[in-house]
Design a protein around this motif. Sequence first.
Motif, mmCIF file in Angstrom:
data_model
loop_
_atom_site.group_PDB
_atom_site.id
_atom_site.type_symbol
_atom_site.label_atom_id
_atom_site.label_comp_id
_atom_site.label_asym_id
_atom_site.label_seq_id
_atom_site.Cartn_x
_atom_site.Cartn_y
_atom_site.Cartn_z
ATOM 1 N N THR A 41 40.702 11.977 -13.891
ATOM 2 C CA THR A 41 41.057 13.320 -13.415
ATOM 3 C C THR A 41 40.014 13.848 -12.443
ATOM 4 O O THR A 41 40.345 14.366 -11.370
ATOM 5 N N LEU A 42 38.743 13.705 -12.805
ATOM 6 C CA LEU A 42 37.677 14.183 -11.913
ATOM 7 C C LEU A 42 37.585 13.314 -10.661
ATOM 8 O O LEU A 42 37.363 13.826 -9.549
ATOM 9 N N CYS A 50 24.219 11.820 -19.097
ATOM 10 C CA CYS A 50 25.176 10.717 -19.007
ATOM 11 C C CYS A 50 26.621 11.201 -19.065
ATOM 12 O O CYS A 50 27.507 10.584 -18.463
ATOM 13 N N THR A 51 26.889 12.300 -19.768
ATOM 14 C CA THR A 51 28.262 12.796 -19.869
ATOM 15 C C THR A 51 28.815 13.163 -18.499
ATOM 16 O O THR A 51 29.912 12.732 -18.111
ATOM 17 N N SER A 52 28.061 13.947 -17.743
ATOM 18 C CA SER A 52 28.523 14.362 -16.410
ATOM 19 C C SER A 52 28.549 13.186 -15.449
ATOM 20 O O SER A 52 29.457 13.077 -14.617
ATOM 21 N N LEU A 53 27.564 12.299 -15.553
ATOM 22 C CA LEU A 53 27.515 11.150 -14.653
ATOM 23 C C LEU A 53 28.696 10.211 -14.909
ATOM 24 O O LEU A 53 29.342 9.728 -13.960
ATOM 25 N N ASP A 54 28.989 9.971 -16.167
ATOM 26 C CA ASP A 54 30.143 9.137 -16.493
ATOM 27 C C ASP A 54 31.438 9.767 -15.999
ATOM 28 O O ASP A 54 32.347 9.065 -15.544
ATOM 29 N N ALA A 55 31.539 11.087 -16.103
ATOM 30 C CA ALA A 55 32.735 11.767 -15.619
ATOM 31 C C ALA A 55 32.909 11.580 -14.113
ATOM 32 O O ALA A 55 34.011 11.311 -13.623
ATOM 33 N N LEU A 56 31.804 11.698 -13.370
ATOM 34 C CA LEU A 56 31.864 11.522 -11.917
ATOM 35 C C LEU A 56 32.252 10.099 -11.534
ATOM 36 O O LEU A 56 32.923 9.874 -10.524
ATOM 37 N N VAL A 74 34.985 21.362 -16.442
ATOM 38 C CA VAL A 74 35.124 20.313 -15.453
ATOM 39 C C VAL A 74 35.539 19.055 -16.208
ATOM 40 O O VAL A 74 34.909 18.712 -17.223
ATOM 41 N N PRO A 75 36.578 18.346 -15.775
ATOM 42 C CA PRO A 75 37.075 17.191 -16.530
ATOM 43 C C PRO A 75 35.965 16.203 -16.895
ATOM 44 O O PRO A 75 35.214 15.741 -16.037
ATOM 45 N N GLY A 76 35.861 15.927 -18.188
ATOM 46 C CA GLY A 76 34.899 14.938 -18.679
ATOM 47 C C GLY A 76 33.480 15.432 -18.842
ATOM 48 O O GLY A 76 32.636 14.706 -19.380
ATOM 49 N N CYS A 77 33.186 16.656 -18.398
ATOM 50 C CA CYS A 77 31.810 17.173 -18.416
ATOM 51 C C CYS A 77 31.611 18.174 -19.543
ATOM 52 O O CYS A 77 32.560 18.690 -20.120
ATOM 53 N N LEU A 109 21.241 18.090 -10.595
ATOM 54 C CA LEU A 109 21.803 17.410 -11.748
ATOM 55 C C LEU A 109 23.233 16.964 -11.478
ATOM 56 O O LEU A 109 23.951 17.553 -10.668
ATOM 57 N N ALA A 110 23.685 15.950 -12.233
ATOM 58 C CA ALA A 110 25.061 15.477 -12.106
ATOM 59 C C ALA A 110 26.046 16.578 -12.457
ATOM 60 O O ALA A 110 27.115 16.690 -11.842
ATOM 61 N N ARG A 111 25.722 17.432 -13.420
ATOM 62 C CA ARG A 111 26.653 18.506 -13.796
ATOM 63 C C ARG A 111 26.806 19.527 -12.680
ATOM 64 O O ARG A 111 27.888 20.096 -12.501
ATOM 65 N N PHE A 112 25.732 19.768 -11.912
ATOM 66 C CA PHE A 112 25.852 20.660 -10.758
ATOM 67 C C PHE A 112 26.727 20.020 -9.688
ATOM 68 O O PHE A 112 27.583 20.676 -9.088
ATOM 69 N N ALA A 113 26.521 18.733 -9.437
ATOM 70 C CA ALA A 113 27.336 18.031 -8.447
ATOM 71 C C ALA A 113 28.806 18.070 -8.826
ATOM 72 O O ALA A 113 29.685 18.327 -7.987
ATOM 73 N N ALA A 114 29.100 17.821 -10.110
ATOM 74 C CA ALA A 114 30.482 17.825 -10.575
ATOM 75 C C ALA A 114 31.100 19.212 -10.444
ATOM 76 O O ALA A 114 32.247 19.358 -9.979
ATOM 77 N N LEU A 115 30.369 20.230 -10.853
ATOM 78 C CA LEU A 115 30.871 21.599 -10.754
ATOM 79 C C LEU A 115 31.115 21.996 -9.301
ATOM 80 O O LEU A 115 32.140 22.592 -8.960
#
Length: 476
Positions: free
Chosen positions: A230-231, A219-225, A169-172, A139-145
């Motif tokens: 900041t991210l 979409c929240t985590s993907l948009d943050a990435l 995580v910023p934006g997530c 998931l995008a949230r795992f990638a971001a973390l």
Amino acid sequence: MDQNKLHVAIISSPGMGHLVPVYLLANRLATHHHVRITILAVTTQTSPAESQLLGSLADLDHINLIKIPSPDISNLLDPDDTMVTRLAVIMREAKNNIRSAISTMSSRPHALIGDLFSSESLPIANEFHMRKYVYVPCLARFAALTMHVHVFDKEVKGQYVDLVEPLRVPGCVPVRGQDVPDPMLDRNNREYNEYVKMGINFTTLSDGVLVNTWRDLDCTSLDALKYNETLKSVVKVPVYDIGPLTRLADPAGSNDSKVIEWLDMQPVESVIFISFGSGGTPSAEQIAELAWGLELSRQRFVWVIRSPAGSAKDGTFFTSGSDSPNGPPDFLPEGFLNRTGTQGLIVPLWAPQVTILNHKSIGGFLTHCGLNSIYESIRGGVPMIAWPLYAEQRLNASLLTEELQVAIRPAVQPAEEVVGREEIEKMVRSLMEGEDGKRMREKVKLLRESANHALMINGSSYKSMCEFITCCQNNN
């Protein structure tokens, strides 16, 4: 093969949970984007299921397979080292073999993709003037973390699981301490250091990160990435959402299956499917409680079952398919098979999961929340009982239950406590008969349509894959 085509090499670490996503990426690039593909698969020789898949890959005309022998790491591990540590060490020690395999190829690749455990091999691409990317089949949230954890490592004191406030995580969407991936559970364990290093490698050794997700899923985590400044200052490289890459049902592939024959006789959406993936291994006590819960629910079921493996929740990750059934399972409650003979079907070791999840009789899926299984359930339009056991599965379960609302989960963490038969009965009845189950079934079918659209020409994931391919081509 056309020597003028874009040629991409993809490194796969051992295990069915890693080889399958690499194959899916390779197949997508080859069949939908006409890219020449070579898979560099590091093998362990211990998993019959993995060996069978490698054998089928070797027979494909559109994918070139090179097997990389697994190095001897026996003197580099401690007896209590985890799966994550073992994989990190295997892939680190396999670098020279990977380099040798690339150097002897008659047609050198234009780009190199490493799966999430292969990031230390990415500098090899510099030697051969290739672009280099990381493939995160999560998931995008795992990638971001994962890419942000080295920041937490400097800023957060104590154990993450003891934190009162969630990790931000910023934006997530914030991550609760109880839902962090396994490597973050104990900061004193060797696997934690491997995980932190992995996240740093994603952002410093690659030209971009491919994530097996699509816009409507998270979409929240993907948009943050992609857009959170900041991210992005931490991630540094482009992120490509290219999913959901998943296996599709082959209607002609399982016509003679005993399971399919049994399902053909059941009412529409009346059967719950239970499987813990290629690596998941509940305890003997938990298997007994699950059996009682299924029996008490009086719901039809198909249960893929294997012998318990002590306290390990991922006990068959490296040995999937090696357990040999010898008559009826002796770890089920006495008389269970006789009492549920018409209610359900026990399947030892393996079943055609994709075909089952696309069968009209299936109305629910009790799953360990591995991403392959989640996507196969969504593409089948099947709501879930989330039963996370290891890796990043708790993080996946939180998305399914709290945001997407296509699953329910036990009140306790199944990896830490035994889920009792009464709660299992209640969850199964709710999923299969209750109003919550009906609402989840409607939501997951909408999500299925969203997934299909993302992969179509001009869909969000199709466009993102095209952007990735253009970057590879511009380097030539």
